[in-house]
Design a protein around this motif. Structure first.
Motif, PDB file in Angstrom:
ATOM      1  N   LEU A 161       0.814  -1.221   0.000  1.00 46.35           N
ATOM      2  CA  LEU A 161       0.000   0.000   0.000  1.00 46.35           C
ATOM      3  C   LEU A 161       0.843   1.266   0.000  1.00 46.35           C
ATOM      4  N   ILE A 162       1.980   1.213   0.702  1.00 46.84           N
ATOM      5  CA  ILE A 162       2.804   2.419   0.793  1.00 46.84           C
ATOM      6  C   ILE A 162       3.362   2.754  -0.590  1.00 46.84           C
ATOM      7  N   ALA A 163       3.835   1.726  -1.299  1.00 46.97           N
ATOM      8  CA  ALA A 163       4.359   1.955  -2.644  1.00 46.97           C
ATOM      9  C   ALA A 163       3.243   2.445  -3.567  1.00 46.97           C
ATOM     10  N   MET A 164       2.055   1.866  -3.418  1.00 47.79           N
ATOM     11  CA  MET A 164       0.934   2.281  -4.268  1.00 47.79           C
ATOM     12  C   MET A 164       0.548   3.728  -3.970  1.00 47.79           C
ATOM     13  N   ALA A 165       0.541   4.083  -2.698  1.00 45.46           N
ATOM     14  CA  ALA A 165       0.214   5.471  -2.324  1.00 45.46           C
ATOM     15  C   ALA A 165       1.239   6.413  -2.942  1.00 45.46           C
ATOM     16  N   ASP A 166       2.498   5.998  -2.935  1.00 43.33           N
ATOM     17  CA  ASP A 166       3.560   6.819  -3.512  1.00 43.33           C
ATOM     18  C   ASP A 166       3.362   6.976  -5.019  1.00 43.33           C
ATOM     19  N   ARG A 167       3.026   5.869  -5.680  1.00 49.71           N
ATOM     20  CA  ARG A 167       2.842   5.915  -7.145  1.00 49.71           C
ATOM     21  C   ARG A 167       1.616   6.755  -7.504  1.00 49.71           C
ATOM     22  N   LEU A 168       0.564   6.656  -6.702  1.00 54.62           N
ATOM     23  CA  LEU A 168      -0.637   7.469  -6.974  1.00 54.62           C
ATOM     24  C   LEU A 168      -0.294   8.951  -6.845  1.00 54.62           C
ATOM     25  N   THR A 169       0.501   9.248  -5.828  1.00 57.24           N
ATOM     26  CA  THR A 169       0.875  10.642  -5.592  1.00 57.24           C
ATOM     27  C   THR A 169       1.740  11.157  -6.738  1.00 57.24           C
ATOM     28  N   THR A 170       2.711  10.344  -7.167  1.00 53.77           N
ATOM     29  CA  THR A 170       3.565  10.837  -8.263  1.00 53.77           C
ATOM     30  C   THR A 170       2.801  10.852  -9.595  1.00 53.77           C
ATOM     31  N   SER A 171       1.722  10.092  -9.691  1.00 52.46           N
ATOM     32  CA  SER A 171       0.899  10.142 -10.917  1.00 52.46           C
ATOM     33  C   SER A 171      -0.034  11.346 -10.928  1.00 52.46           C
ATOM     34  N   GLY A 172      -0.096  12.083  -9.812  1.00 49.90           N
ATOM     35  CA  GLY A 172      -0.887  13.311  -9.831  1.00 49.90           C
ATOM     36  C   GLY A 172      -1.944  13.437  -8.753  1.00 49.90           C
ATOM     37  N   ALA A 173      -2.064  12.453  -7.866  1.00 47.04           N
ATOM     38  CA  ALA A 173      -3.059  12.583  -6.789  1.00 47.04           C
ATOM     39  C   ALA A 173      -2.551  13.617  -5.776  1.00 47.04           C
ATOM     40  N   ASP A 174      -3.388  14.616  -5.485  1.00 48.44           N
ATOM     41  CA  ASP A 174      -2.998  15.617  -4.485  1.00 48.44           C
ATOM     42  C   ASP A 174      -3.280  15.116  -3.079  1.00 48.44           C
ATOM     43  N   ALA A 175      -4.178  14.153  -2.980  1.00 49.59           N
ATOM     44  CA  ALA A 175      -4.500  13.586  -1.670  1.00 49.59           C
ATOM     45  C   ALA A 175      -5.087  12.188  -1.864  1.00 49.59           C
ATOM     46  N   LEU A 176      -5.065  11.428  -0.777  1.00 46.25           N
ATOM     47  CA  LEU A 176      -5.631  10.077  -0.816  1.00 46.25           C
ATOM     48  C   LEU A 176      -6.764   9.987   0.202  1.00 46.25           C
ATOM     49  N   VAL A 177      -7.779   9.217  -0.110  1.00 43.66           N
ATOM     50  CA  VAL A 177      -8.839   8.936   0.855  1.00 43.66           C
ATOM     51  C   VAL A 177      -8.705   7.465   1.219  1.00 43.66           C
ATOM     52  N   LEU A 178      -8.367   7.211   2.494  1.00 43.99           N
ATOM     53  CA  LEU A 178      -8.089   5.847   2.951  1.00 43.99           C
ATOM     54  C   LEU A 178      -9.022   5.485   4.094  1.00 43.99           C
ATOM     55  N   PHE A 179      -9.953   4.632   3.916  1.00 44.46           N
ATOM     56  CA  PHE A 179     -10.238   3.855   2.735  1.00 44.46           C
ATOM     57  C   PHE A 179     -11.708   3.958   2.383  1.00 44.46           C
ATOM     58  N   ASN A 180     -12.018   3.501   1.185  1.00 47.90           N
ATOM     59  CA  ASN A 180     -13.425   3.320   0.829  1.00 47.90           C
ATOM     60  C   ASN A 180     -13.945   2.052   1.514  1.00 47.90           C
ATOM     61  N   ARG A 181     -15.253   1.948   1.606  1.00 47.52           N
ATOM     62  CA  ARG A 181     -15.844   0.708   2.128  1.00 47.52           C
ATOM     63  C   ARG A 181     -16.721   0.155   1.014  1.00 47.52           C
ATOM     64  N   PHE A 182     -16.644  -1.146   0.795  1.00 47.29           N
ATOM     65  CA  PHE A 182     -17.325  -1.708  -0.372  1.00 47.29           C
ATOM     66  C   PHE A 182     -18.480  -2.611   0.029  1.00 47.29           C
TER      67      PHE A 182
END
Ligand SMILES: Cc1cc2nc3c(=O)[nH]c(=O)nc-3n(C[C@H](O)[C@H](O)[C@H](O)COP(=O)(O)O)c2cc1C
Length: 319
Positions: A169-190
């Motif tokens: 998850l940490i690597a994914m959060a990093d990749r999302l951020t470098t792809s342009g996400a200004d913020a993350l919402v952790l987490f959705n519920r399905f």
């Protein structure tokens, strides 16, 4: 994300935020910001297909194209109207939300939301991987492609709401951020499945979260906020009282999102949460949230192993 919130309580995308009246009531009850009910790529596709099937005797392919465009535009227009009305009638930030399944034309729709006045855009991303031949890298690339395509299309801040099913998850959060996400919402519920044993049928389980559901995001916010510099995180799922908001801020969240608690108890829960947060700050002599934000994150505690421990090794020893 550069948004100015009077408090860290954001109403999560849901049926609570699908009309201007409801949004005005939530603002009156004290909400710091609102995420509009998502416009779902699936919903638009289904609606369009229903329309096309309702009139099976299309003589010309153009008729089908017309139905497609008409239905899609209608759904999109009503969503854009909700957004611009909400902007006119309220003063708090209004965050639009798209639920994307592909990096297709819906990504372009982000621009329309920006033009209609959205203060920011939240992308709700989740794919259930059912293809045994698809690698995790391919699936992750789909997330990243959507984020970078949307990022290129809009100037407003973009947040990405995800679930926790990633190998790292940490690597994914990093990749999302470098792809342009200004913020993350952790987490959705399905939606999760359940079984009705009386009818021997698969059904859906309880849609609302429970207070203990904050633990999953507490762990990951504590870790991600420590390992990825400058990441901004809104905590979500299971936040049902002021104490859970305080806990999420202590592990490093910038803000929190609430949904189930408002469905269950009504909008007056917001005032109670703000009172709890204020009382906590008074008790500890904190003047602003930054005085305690992240104080108990992975990097700021003396025994960070608590974040890493996943097995009950010691617990079982004495039992
Ligand atoms: C009835 C209902 C509808 C929802 N609709 C959406 C939606 O349209 N888009 C979205 O991103 N999340 C949606 N969610 C998820 C919520 O935004 C939120 O992430 C989730 O409920 C976890 O927060 P909670 O524990 O405070 O409920 C919905 C949740 C519920 C209960």
């Amino acid at each position: 994300m550069g948004l100015n919130l009077k408090n860290p309580i954001i109403i999560a995308s849901s049926g609570l935020t699908n009309s201007v009246e409801k949004i005005k009531d939530l603002e009156k009850a004290g909400a710091g910001a609102i995420v509009l009910k998502s416009i779902f790529e699936e919903q638009i596709n289904n609606e369009v297909n229903n329309q096309i099937n309702r009139v099976p005797q299309h003589k010309f392919p153009e008729e089908e194209d017309f139905t497609w465009n008409y239905t899609r535009n209608n759904l999109i227009t009503s969503h854009l109207n909700l957004l611009s009305e909400a902007k006119k009638e309220t003063e708090i930030p209004i965050i639009a939300s798209i639920s994307c399944m592909s990096a297709s034309e819906w990504v372009v729709f982000a621009k329309d939301l920006e033009n209609a006045g959205a203060d920011a855009l939240e992308l709700n991303l989740f794919f259930v991987p059912i293809d045994p031949h698809k690698t995790s890298e391919e699936i992750e690339q789909l997330y990243l492609r959507i984020v970078s395509k949307v990022r290129k299309n809009v100037k407003i801040p973009v947040s990405v709401k995800i679930g926790f099913y990633f190998s790292n998850l940490i690597a994914m959060a990093d990749r999302l951020t470098t792809s342009g996400a200004d913020a993350l919402v952790l987490f959705n519920r399905f939606y999760e499945p359940d079984i009705n044993l009386e009818k021997l049928e698969l059904t859906t389980s309880e849609v609302f979260s429970a207070p203990e559901d904050i633990r999953q995001s507490m762990r990951w916010i504590g870790l991600i906020s420590s390992q990825i510099p400058n990441v901004q995180i809104a905590a979500g799922t299971g936040i049902q009282d002021g104490n859970s908001i305080i806990k999420q801020l202590l592990v490093g969240a910038q803000a929190t999102q609430i949904c189930s608690s408002v469905y269950i108890n009504g909008a007056q829960v917001i005032a109670g949460m703000i009172n709890d947060l204020t009382a906590f700050m008074k008790k500890w002599h904190f003047k602003k949230i930054d005085d305690f934000r992240g104080r108990l994150s992975y990097k700021n505690i003396t025994n960070p192993a608590i974040y890493e421990r996943a097995q009950f090794m010691k617990y079982y020893e004495g039992r």
